[in-house]
Design an enzyme around this catalytic site. Structure first.
Site, PDB file in Angstrom:
ATOM      1  N   GLY A 169       0.840  -1.183   0.000  1.00 47.32           N
ATOM      2  CA  GLY A 169       0.000   0.000   0.000  1.00 47.32           C
ATOM      3  C   GLY A 169       0.880   1.239   0.000  1.00 47.32           C
ATOM      4  N   GLY A 170       0.267   2.397  -0.085  1.00 49.49           N
ATOM      5  CA  GLY A 170       1.026   3.645  -0.003  1.00 49.49           C
ATOM      6  C   GLY A 170       1.515   4.133  -1.349  1.00 49.49           C
ATOM      7  N   THR A 215       8.302   5.792  -2.457  1.00 53.82           N
ATOM      8  CA  THR A 215       9.282   6.112  -1.428  1.00 53.82           C
ATOM      9  C   THR A 215      10.672   5.757  -1.921  1.00 53.82           C
ATOM     10  OG1 THR A 215       9.774   6.055   0.946  1.00 53.82           O
ATOM     11  CG2 THR A 215       9.264   3.947  -0.117  1.00 53.82           C
ATOM     12  N   ILE A 238       5.981   3.566   6.555  1.00 52.52           N
ATOM     13  CA  ILE A 238       5.367   2.245   6.713  1.00 52.52           C
ATOM     14  C   ILE A 238       4.552   1.939   5.464  1.00 52.52           C
ATOM     15  CG2 ILE A 238       3.600   0.942   7.980  1.00 52.52           C
ATOM     16  CD1 ILE A 238       4.498   2.348  10.509  1.00 52.52           C
ATOM     17  N   GLY A 239       4.684   0.728   4.964  1.00 46.47           N
ATOM     18  CA  GLY A 239       3.851   0.262   3.845  1.00 46.47           C
ATOM     19  C   GLY A 239       3.718  -1.240   3.982  1.00 46.47           C
ATOM     20  N   ALA A 293      10.570   1.383   7.044  1.00 42.18           N
ATOM     21  CA  ALA A 293      11.916   1.840   6.701  1.00 42.18           C
ATOM     22  C   ALA A 293      12.239   3.030   7.603  1.00 42.18           C
ATOM     23  CB  ALA A 293      11.994   2.241   5.245  1.00 42.18           C
ATOM     24  N   CYS A 334       5.805   9.557  -0.589  1.00 47.27           N
ATOM     25  CA  CYS A 334       4.538   9.314   0.094  1.00 47.27           C
ATOM     26  C   CYS A 334       3.430  10.216  -0.450  1.00 47.27           C
ATOM     27  CB  CYS A 334       4.676   9.505   1.602  1.00 47.27           C
ATOM     28  SG  CYS A 334       6.164   8.769   2.300  1.00 47.27           S
TER      29      CYS A 334
END
Lengths: 72, 236
Positions: B74-75, B78, B143-144, B157, B174
């Site tokens: 998701g996301g 990055t 976060i993903g 990360a 992001c």
């Protein structure tokens, strides 16, 4: 084509893909062990095992289905 | 009672290899072939594009030495690079409450506790993912996650000590216009290594997910750990 035969064909195609992935992980594991990269080698070895179990589960199910339908 | 889980410290691993590895290990965890597994690693420079990345987020200059990879997490987009601690927990959420939101909250809390071990006050910002240093807000960890058959891949990360300029100069990381990015080194005002941070990160993950993490030794004993597969083989 008969629907059941098509489903069986798809199952074996997916099994072939899983086995390809398992083979790739085995090759990468071998290279990492040769390079003394133990955790990376082990991780790929476990990954290969996962694909083999996935194939085994699918083929076992197919065998059970065949057994249920078999008249012999 | 804590459950046993594997801990893998893989060092510098290309994103593509780590991606394939996670997906396959998730299959192995899902099959019960191996226990839940937590991977820590670093990536060579790479821009990853998530499922919600929009066109225009990438503005990588010609000649930049960076790989671009599409992922199933998701996301948005990055950046990963050496000096960033990446954690990929391969967990079976049926053992952790079957709640994806709770899982993400626990990852965030693990990051906050990891930063706290260095007297850094990481915070959550309403409506935004990841962990931030505040006043003014600057993102320190992303976060993903991806969940399939209740087994997790991807993770977080944490920017330990790297040049954060790719987050803004190469991509709109992001999807956040005008967001600032920081690192632990910048916040502490001193260099810091990923190795220094890893111990606290491992402790936080173990605590939050109630895991007893067992690390595979890097020099010997390959595959000699007791594994569920051994019991099934013995039973045949």
């Amino acid at each position: 084509m008969n629907e059941k035969l098509e489903a069986a064909a798809r199952l074996y195609e997916e099994a072939a893909k899983e086995l390809d992935l398992a083979a790739r992980h085995c090759e990468v594991a071998a290279q990492h062990f040769r390079d003394n990269l133990v955790p990376r080698g082990a991780a790929h070895a476990w990954a290969a095992r996962g694909h083999l179990l996935e194939v085994e589960a699918r083929l076992d199910e197919q065998a059970r289905e065949h057994s249920r339908r078999s008249s012999v | 009672m804590s459950r046993g889980a594997y801990l893998l410290d893989l060092g510098l691993v290309p994103y593509g290899e780590a991606f394939e590895l996670q997906r396959s290990l998730a299959g192995a965890v899902s099959q019960g072939a191996i226990p839940e597994t937590v991977i820590f690693l670093e990536h060579p420079p790479v821009v990853t594009v998530g499922r919600r990345t929009e066109t225009g987020e990438l503005h990588i200059p010609d000649g930049a030495e960076v790989e671009i990879v599409e992922t199933d997490r998701g996301g948005k987009s990055t950046f990963h690079g050496p000096g960033q601690l990446v954690c990929y927990p391969i967990l079976d959420l049926t053992k952790h409450g079957k709640d994806v939101k709770l899982y993400v909250r626990n990852l965030e809390e693990a990051l906050v506790r990891t930063l706290a071990a260095f007297d850094l006050d990481g915070e959550l910002v309403e409506g935004l993912t990841g962990v931030w240093m505040t006043r003014p807000p600057r993102k320190i960890a992303s976060i993903g996650v991806h969940v399939s058959r209740w087994v997790t891949t991807h993770g977080y990360a944490l920017n330990v000590d790297l040049d954060p300029s790719p987050f803004t100069q190469w991509i709109t990381a992001c999807g956040l216009e005008d967001a600032a990015f920081t690192t632990m080194a910048r916040e502490l005002g001193r260099p810091i290594t990923v190795e220094e941070v890893r111990t606290s990160a491992i402790a936080a993950i173990a605590e939050l997910f109630d895991l007893e993490l067992e690390e595979l030794p890097a020099d010997e004993g390959a595959g000699l750990w007791s594994q569920p597969i051994h019991a099934s083989l013995a039973a045949r």
